[in-house]
Design an enzyme around this catalytic site. Structure first.
Site, PDB file in Angstrom:
ATOM      1  N   ASP A   1     -46.728  26.335  32.502  1.00  0.00           N
ATOM      2  CA  ASP A   1     -47.016  27.258  33.604  1.00  0.00           C
ATOM      3  C   ASP A   1     -47.647  28.535  33.076  1.00  0.00           C
ATOM      4  O   ASP A   1     -48.620  29.040  33.641  1.00  0.00           O
ATOM      5  CB  ASP A   1     -45.731  27.575  34.365  1.00  0.00           C
ATOM      6  CG  ASP A   1     -45.958  28.601  35.467  1.00  0.00           C
ATOM      7  OD1 ASP A   1     -46.633  28.276  36.455  1.00  0.00           O
ATOM      8  OD2 ASP A   1     -45.463  29.739  35.324  1.00  0.00           O
TER       9      ASP A   1
ATOM     10  N   GLU B   1     -47.888  20.292  34.143  1.00  0.00           N
ATOM     11  CA  GLU B   1     -47.590  21.525  33.406  1.00  0.00           C
ATOM     12  C   GLU B   1     -47.165  21.208  31.983  1.00  0.00           C
ATOM     13  O   GLU B   1     -47.588  21.880  31.033  1.00  0.00           O
ATOM     14  CB  GLU B   1     -46.480  22.314  34.105  1.00  0.00           C
ATOM     15  CG  GLU B   1     -46.906  23.051  35.346  1.00  0.00           C
ATOM     16  CD  GLU B   1     -45.787  23.893  35.930  1.00  0.00           C
ATOM     17  OE1 GLU B   1     -46.085  24.951  36.507  1.00  0.00           O
ATOM     18  OE2 GLU B   1     -44.606  23.493  35.812  1.00  0.00           O
TER      19      GLU B   1
END
Length: 234
Positions: free
Chosen positions: A52, A124
């Protein structure tokens, strides 16, 4: 082990990245359900956290350097549209990541390979794995090649988070219209129901959609309707 190696090799081709450390990629595609009860198996939750942050910096840098006329507030809003679960899911679907995820049989039987949250989280983790194995430059290349269309749509205000609401707004802008969602059928076992839906606007069928919940099927039908309306306007 041979099967794992083959699967990872195939995934590397899809990603366009050859890993020096295959184990980091294996961890990135390992869901927590696969590791349940076995403390020796690493899964991807910690990598999600890093991925992220890597995605945030890559997108932030690109927006900062390429949209110099945009104020901080607008860039922040655009970044939020780009760095979100829906966008990660879209990239994961485009790359076919779902079939490579290691998960429990129970998770798979309940639709895990197509679940938005699982695919987004895995994406991610993959970004983090690329960053760890190849560095920020390769991670940036991967992000920009796979998120370019999403960035362009965000900057043109074409990203839609709720297709049903958007369809209602467009259809009713010239006056009242009747929008109706019909469940055509469903199939599959109770734990893996697949729903088939159509949407009608003023009794005219404009779109079909499928999903593993009624809500998902209706959203996909609305999305199909919007695509069809756009084609008619061209």
């Amino acid at each position: 082990m041979k099967r794992d190696t083959y699967v990872l090799d195939d995934l590397e081709l899809k990603l366009g990245v050859i890993f020096s450390d295959k184990d980091i990629l294996k961890t990135a595609v390992t869901h927590s359900s696969y590791a349940n009860g076995n403390k020796n198996i690493k899964f991807n939750e910690r990598l999600e956290f890093l991925g992220d942050a890597v995605l945030q910096i890559c997108i932030s840098e690109y927006l900062f350097l390429n949209y110099t006329n945009k104020a901080e507030g607008e860039l922040t809003r655009k970044r939020a549209l780009i760095v979100c679960e829906n966008s990660l899911y879209e990239v994961a679907k485009n790359l076919g990541v779902g079939k490579y995820i290691r998960m429990s049989k129970g998770e798979e039987l309940t639709g895990g390979r197509e679940r938005v949250s699982i695919l987004a989280d895995c994406m991610e983790a993959i970004i983090a794995a690329i960053y760890i194995d190849k560095g920020i430059e390769q991670a940036r290349v991967f992000v920009m090649s796979n998120f370019k269309n999403i960035i362009e749509k965000a900057m043109l205000n074409k990203i839609i988070l709720d297709y049903k609401t958007k369809l209602q707004e467009i259809a009713q802008k010239n006056g009242y219209v009747d929008i109706e969602y019909n469940l055509l059928k469903y199939d599959g076992p109770p734990h893996r129901r697949k729903f088939y839906t159509q949407v009608l606007v003023n009794e005219k069928m404009l779109g079909n959609g499928t999903g593993y919940s009624k809500k998902e099927a209706e959203q996909n039908a609305a999305r199909c309707a919007l695509d069809n309306m756009e084609e008619e306007d061209e």
